[in-house]
Design a protein around this motif. Sequence first.
Motif, PDB file in Angstrom:
ATOM      1  N   ALA A   1      -6.365  -7.448  -5.826  1.00  0.00           N
ATOM      2  CA  ALA A   1      -5.047  -7.112  -6.377  1.00  0.00           C
ATOM      3  C   ALA A   1      -4.136  -6.546  -5.282  1.00  0.00           C
ATOM      4  O   ALA A   1      -2.936  -6.842  -5.252  1.00  0.00           O
ATOM      5  CB  ALA A   1      -5.189  -6.103  -7.517  1.00  0.00           C
ATOM      6  N   GLY A   2      -4.693  -5.746  -4.391  1.00  0.00           N
ATOM      7  CA  GLY A   2      -3.919  -5.196  -3.285  1.00  0.00           C
ATOM      8  C   GLY A   2      -3.447  -6.279  -2.336  1.00  0.00           C
ATOM      9  O   GLY A   2      -2.299  -6.268  -1.872  1.00  0.00           O
ATOM     10  N   ARG A   3      -4.339  -7.227  -2.037  1.00  0.00           N
ATOM     11  CA  ARG A   3      -3.968  -8.351  -1.166  1.00  0.00           C
ATOM     12  C   ARG A   3      -2.844  -9.153  -1.814  1.00  0.00           C
ATOM     13  O   ARG A   3      -1.876  -9.524  -1.157  1.00  0.00           O
ATOM     14  CB  ARG A   3      -5.187  -9.227  -0.899  1.00  0.00           C
ATOM     15  CG  ARG A   3      -4.882 -10.555  -0.288  1.00  0.00           C
ATOM     16  CD  ARG A   3      -5.050 -10.779   1.158  1.00  0.00           C
ATOM     17  NE  ARG A   3      -6.051 -10.004   1.824  1.00  0.00           N
ATOM     18  CZ  ARG A   3      -5.883  -9.512   3.056  1.00  0.00           C
ATOM     19  NH1 ARG A   3      -4.754  -9.732   3.695  1.00  0.00           N
ATOM     20  NH2 ARG A   3      -6.818  -8.836   3.648  1.00  0.00           N
ATOM     21  N   ALA A   4      -2.957  -9.425  -3.111  1.00  0.00           N
ATOM     22  CA  ALA A   4      -1.916 -10.188  -3.807  1.00  0.00           C
ATOM     23  C   ALA A   4      -0.585  -9.436  -3.797  1.00  0.00           C
ATOM     24  O   ALA A   4       0.471 -10.033  -3.572  1.00  0.00           O
ATOM     25  CB  ALA A   4      -2.352 -10.479  -5.241  1.00  0.00           C
ATOM     26  N   ALA A   5      -0.628  -8.124  -4.006  1.00  0.00           N
ATOM     27  CA  ALA A   5       0.604  -7.329  -4.033  1.00  0.00           C
ATOM     28  C   ALA A   5       1.286  -7.335  -2.671  1.00  0.00           C
ATOM     29  O   ALA A   5       2.503  -7.578  -2.585  1.00  0.00           O
ATOM     30  CB  ALA A   5       0.291  -5.899  -4.470  1.00  0.00           C
ATOM     31  N   ILE A   6       0.545  -7.082  -1.601  1.00  0.00           N
ATOM     32  CA  ILE A   6       1.178  -7.033  -0.273  1.00  0.00           C
ATOM     33  C   ILE A   6       1.618  -8.424   0.168  1.00  0.00           C
ATOM     34  O   ILE A   6       2.657  -8.578   0.806  1.00  0.00           O
ATOM     35  CB  ILE A   6       0.292  -6.329   0.789  1.00  0.00           C
ATOM     36  CG1 ILE A   6       1.107  -6.001   2.048  1.00  0.00           C
ATOM     37  CG2 ILE A   6      -0.950  -7.135   1.118  1.00  0.00           C
ATOM     38  CD1 ILE A   6       2.252  -5.056   1.857  1.00  0.00           C
TER      39      ILE A   6
ATOM     40  N   ASP B   1      -2.807   6.924  -4.428  1.00  0.00           N
ATOM     41  CA  ASP B   1      -1.905   6.180  -5.316  1.00  0.00           C
ATOM     42  C   ASP B   1      -2.297   4.710  -5.380  1.00  0.00           C
ATOM     43  O   ASP B   1      -2.324   4.103  -6.454  1.00  0.00           O
ATOM     44  CB  ASP B   1      -0.454   6.287  -4.841  1.00  0.00           C
ATOM     45  CG  ASP B   1       0.143   7.673  -5.031  1.00  0.00           C
ATOM     46  OD1 ASP B   1      -0.503   8.535  -5.676  1.00  0.00           O
ATOM     47  OD2 ASP B   1       1.262   7.902  -4.510  1.00  0.00           O
ATOM     48  N   ALA B   2      -2.595   4.138  -4.214  1.00  0.00           N
ATOM     49  CA  ALA B   2      -2.995   2.725  -4.166  1.00  0.00           C
ATOM     50  C   ALA B   2      -4.313   2.506  -4.895  1.00  0.00           C
ATOM     51  O   ALA B   2      -4.479   1.509  -5.608  1.00  0.00           O
ATOM     52  CB  ALA B   2      -3.091   2.255  -2.709  1.00  0.00           C
ATOM     53  N   ALA B   3      -5.240   3.438  -4.736  1.00  0.00           N
ATOM     54  CA  ALA B   3      -6.544   3.316  -5.418  1.00  0.00           C
ATOM     55  C   ALA B   3      -6.362   3.434  -6.925  1.00  0.00           C
ATOM     56  O   ALA B   3      -7.002   2.691  -7.692  1.00  0.00           O
ATOM     57  CB  ALA B   3      -7.508   4.377  -4.898  1.00  0.00           C
ATOM     58  N   ALA B   4      -5.486   4.334  -7.362  1.00  0.00           N
ATOM     59  CA  ALA B   4      -5.233   4.489  -8.802  1.00  0.00           C
ATOM     60  C   ALA B   4      -4.667   3.205  -9.398  1.00  0.00           C
ATOM     61  O   ALA B   4      -4.909   2.904 -10.571  1.00  0.00           O
ATOM     62  CB  ALA B   4      -4.281   5.655  -9.048  1.00  0.00           C
ATOM     63  N   GLY B   5      -3.941   2.446  -8.587  1.00  0.00           N
ATOM     64  CA  GLY B   5      -3.382   1.171  -9.033  1.00  0.00           C
ATOM     65  C   GLY B   5      -4.319  -0.003  -8.826  1.00  0.00           C
ATOM     66  O   GLY B   5      -3.942  -1.150  -9.068  1.00  0.00           O
ATOM     67  N   GLY B   6      -5.531   0.275  -8.336  1.00  0.00           N
ATOM     68  CA  GLY B   6      -6.503  -0.795  -8.112  1.00  0.00           C
ATOM     69  C   GLY B   6      -6.190  -1.666  -6.911  1.00  0.00           C
ATOM     70  O   GLY B   6      -6.689  -2.787  -6.805  1.00  0.00           O
ATOM     71  N   LEU B   7      -5.389  -1.146  -5.970  1.00  0.00           N
ATOM     72  CA  LEU B   7      -4.965  -1.944  -4.826  1.00  0.00           C
ATOM     73  C   LEU B   7      -5.867  -1.790  -3.607  1.00  0.00           C
ATOM     74  O   LEU B   7      -5.904  -2.664  -2.745  1.00  0.00           O
ATOM     75  CB  LEU B   7      -3.524  -1.575  -4.453  1.00  0.00           C
ATOM     76  CG  LEU B   7      -2.502  -1.725  -5.584  1.00  0.00           C
ATOM     77  CD1 LEU B   7      -1.153  -1.156  -5.159  1.00  0.00           C
ATOM     78  CD2 LEU B   7      -2.386  -3.178  -6.008  1.00  0.00           C
ATOM     79  N   VAL B   8      -6.569  -0.665  -3.521  1.00  0.00           N
ATOM     80  CA  VAL B   8      -7.513  -0.407  -2.432  1.00  0.00           C
ATOM     81  C   VAL B   8      -8.777   0.215  -3.012  1.00  0.00           C
ATOM     82  O   VAL B   8      -8.775   0.725  -4.134  1.00  0.00           O
ATOM     83  CB  VAL B   8      -6.928   0.531  -1.340  1.00  0.00           C
ATOM     84  CG1 VAL B   8      -5.689  -0.062  -0.703  1.00  0.00           C
ATOM     85  CG2 VAL B   8      -6.662   1.924  -1.882  1.00  0.00           C
TER      86      VAL B   8
END
Length: 145
Positions: free
Chosen positions: A97-102, A71-78
Amino acid sequence: MASRMYEVFAVLGPLYRRVSRRVEQNEPVEGLSIGVRAVLDLLRVHGPLTVPRMARAQALSRQFVQRMVNDAAAGGLVEAIPNPAHQRSSLIRLTDAGRAAIDTVIARESELLKRVGGDLTDADVDTCVRVLTRMLEVFEHADAN
Protein backbone atom coordinates in the motif's frame (compact mmCIF):
# COMPACT_ATOMS: atom_id res chain seq x y z
CA MET A 1 28.87 34.97 -4.60
CA ALA A 2 27.03 35.12 -1.27
CA SER A 3 24.50 37.60 -2.66
CA ARG A 4 23.86 35.26 -5.59
CA MET A 5 23.29 32.38 -3.17
CA TYR A 6 20.65 34.52 -1.43
CA GLU A 7 18.90 34.71 -4.81
CA VAL A 8 18.75 30.91 -4.78
CA PHE A 9 17.23 30.95 -1.26
CA ALA A 10 14.74 33.59 -2.39
CA VAL A 11 13.41 31.17 -5.01
CA LEU A 12 13.92 27.92 -3.12
CA GLY A 13 11.86 28.88 -0.05
CA PRO A 14 8.64 29.76 -1.90
CA LEU A 15 9.11 26.79 -4.22
CA TYR A 16 9.42 24.40 -1.27
CA ARG A 17 6.36 25.90 0.44
CA ARG A 18 4.26 25.67 -2.73
CA VAL A 19 5.27 22.06 -3.34
CA SER A 20 4.53 21.25 0.31
CA ARG A 21 1.09 22.84 0.06
CA ARG A 22 0.39 20.88 -3.12
CA VAL A 23 1.26 17.60 -1.41
CA GLU A 24 -0.81 18.55 1.64
CA GLN A 25 -3.80 19.57 -0.54
CA ASN A 26 -3.75 16.11 -2.11
CA GLU A 27 -3.51 14.42 1.30
CA PRO A 28 -7.13 13.22 1.21
CA VAL A 29 -6.31 11.34 -1.99
CA GLU A 30 -3.33 9.38 -0.67
CA GLY A 31 -3.51 10.17 3.05
CA LEU A 32 0.01 11.61 3.07
CA SER A 33 1.45 14.58 4.89
CA ILE A 34 4.64 16.12 3.54
CA GLY A 35 6.60 14.32 6.28
CA VAL A 36 5.10 10.91 5.50
CA ARG A 37 5.64 11.55 1.79
CA ALA A 38 9.34 12.23 2.48
CA VAL A 39 9.68 8.98 4.45
CA LEU A 40 7.95 6.95 1.73
CA ASP A 41 10.11 8.50 -0.97
CA LEU A 42 13.32 7.73 0.95
CA LEU A 43 12.23 4.11 1.30
CA ARG A 44 11.23 3.98 -2.37
CA VAL A 45 14.68 5.16 -3.43
CA HIS A 46 16.89 3.44 -0.85
CA GLY A 47 14.93 0.41 0.35
CA PRO A 48 14.52 -0.43 4.04
CA LEU A 49 16.18 2.05 6.41
CA THR A 50 16.34 2.70 10.14
CA VAL A 51 14.68 5.78 11.60
CA PRO A 52 18.07 7.30 12.58
CA ARG A 53 19.36 6.82 9.04
CA MET A 54 16.25 8.48 7.58
CA ALA A 55 16.64 11.37 10.03
CA ARG A 56 20.27 11.92 9.00
CA ALA A 57 19.39 11.74 5.29
CA GLN A 58 16.72 14.41 5.73
CA ALA A 59 18.59 16.54 8.29
CA LEU A 60 15.63 16.16 10.66
CA SER A 61 15.33 15.05 14.26
CA ARG A 62 15.00 11.36 14.90
CA GLN A 63 11.87 12.08 16.95
CA PHE A 64 10.15 13.88 14.07
CA VAL A 65 10.99 11.11 11.62
CA GLN A 66 9.75 8.53 14.15
CA ARG A 67 6.41 10.37 14.32
CA MET A 68 6.18 10.33 10.51
CA VAL A 69 7.02 6.60 10.47
CA ASN A 70 4.37 6.01 13.14
CA ASP A 71 1.80 7.91 11.04
CA ALA A 72 2.77 5.90 7.96
CA ALA A 73 2.59 2.63 9.91
CA ALA A 74 -0.85 3.55 11.28
CA GLY A 75 -1.97 3.98 7.66
CA GLY A 76 -0.50 0.62 6.66
CA LEU A 77 2.09 2.28 4.42
CA VAL A 78 5.25 1.01 6.17
CA GLU A 79 6.19 -1.81 8.49
CA ALA A 80 9.07 -2.56 10.82
CA ILE A 81 11.20 -5.60 10.09
CA PRO A 82 14.14 -7.07 12.00
CA ASN A 83 17.49 -5.43 11.38
CA PRO A 84 20.26 -8.04 11.24
CA ALA A 85 22.85 -5.32 11.93
CA HIS A 86 21.17 -3.91 15.04
CA GLN A 87 18.62 -5.64 17.27
CA ARG A 88 17.16 -2.48 18.81
CA SER A 89 16.84 -0.42 15.62
CA SER A 90 14.36 -2.04 13.26
CA LEU A 91 14.42 -1.48 9.55
CA ILE A 92 11.39 0.29 8.12
CA ARG A 93 10.15 -0.79 4.71
CA LEU A 94 7.31 0.08 2.39
CA THR A 95 4.24 -2.12 2.33
CA ASP A 96 2.46 -2.75 -0.96
CA ALA A 97 0.00 0.00 0.00
CA GLY A 98 2.89 2.36 0.76
CA ARG A 99 4.54 1.60 -2.58
CA ALA A 100 1.25 2.25 -4.39
CA ALA A 101 0.71 5.54 -2.51
CA ILE A 102 4.19 6.94 -3.21
CA ASP A 103 4.08 5.75 -6.82
CA THR A 104 0.79 7.64 -7.26
CA VAL A 105 2.29 10.80 -5.74
CA ILE A 106 5.43 10.54 -7.89
CA ALA A 107 3.36 10.03 -11.04
CA ARG A 108 1.21 13.08 -10.26
CA GLU A 109 4.27 15.21 -9.44
CA SER A 110 5.97 14.03 -12.63
CA GLU A 111 3.04 15.31 -14.66
CA LEU A 112 3.49 18.75 -13.08
CA LEU A 113 7.26 18.66 -13.54
CA LYS A 114 6.84 18.00 -17.28
CA ARG A 115 5.56 21.59 -17.52
CA VAL A 116 8.88 22.97 -16.25
CA GLY A 117 10.90 22.04 -19.35
CA GLY A 118 10.55 24.97 -21.75
CA ASP A 119 13.98 26.10 -22.89
CA LEU A 120 15.84 24.40 -20.02
CA THR A 121 18.56 21.93 -20.95
CA ASP A 122 20.07 18.94 -19.21
CA ALA A 123 23.12 21.12 -18.57
CA ASP A 124 20.91 23.71 -16.81
CA VAL A 125 19.49 21.01 -14.54
CA ASP A 126 22.97 19.57 -13.91
CA THR A 127 24.18 23.03 -12.86
CA CYS A 128 21.17 23.57 -10.62
CA VAL A 129 21.70 20.22 -8.89
CA ARG A 130 25.43 20.96 -8.49
CA VAL A 131 24.76 24.36 -6.91
CA LEU A 132 22.10 23.06 -4.53
CA THR A 133 24.24 20.06 -3.58
CA ARG A 134 27.17 22.35 -2.81
CA MET A 135 24.96 24.61 -0.69
CA LEU A 136 23.68 21.56 1.20
CA GLU A 137 27.24 20.36 1.82
CA VAL A 138 28.27 23.76 3.22
CA PHE A 139 25.33 23.85 5.62
CA GLU A 140 25.83 20.22 6.65
CA HIS A 141 29.42 21.02 7.59
CA ALA A 142 28.31 24.20 9.37
CA ASP A 143 25.82 22.14 11.41
CA ALA A 144 28.58 19.73 12.41
CA ASN A 145 30.76 22.54 13.82
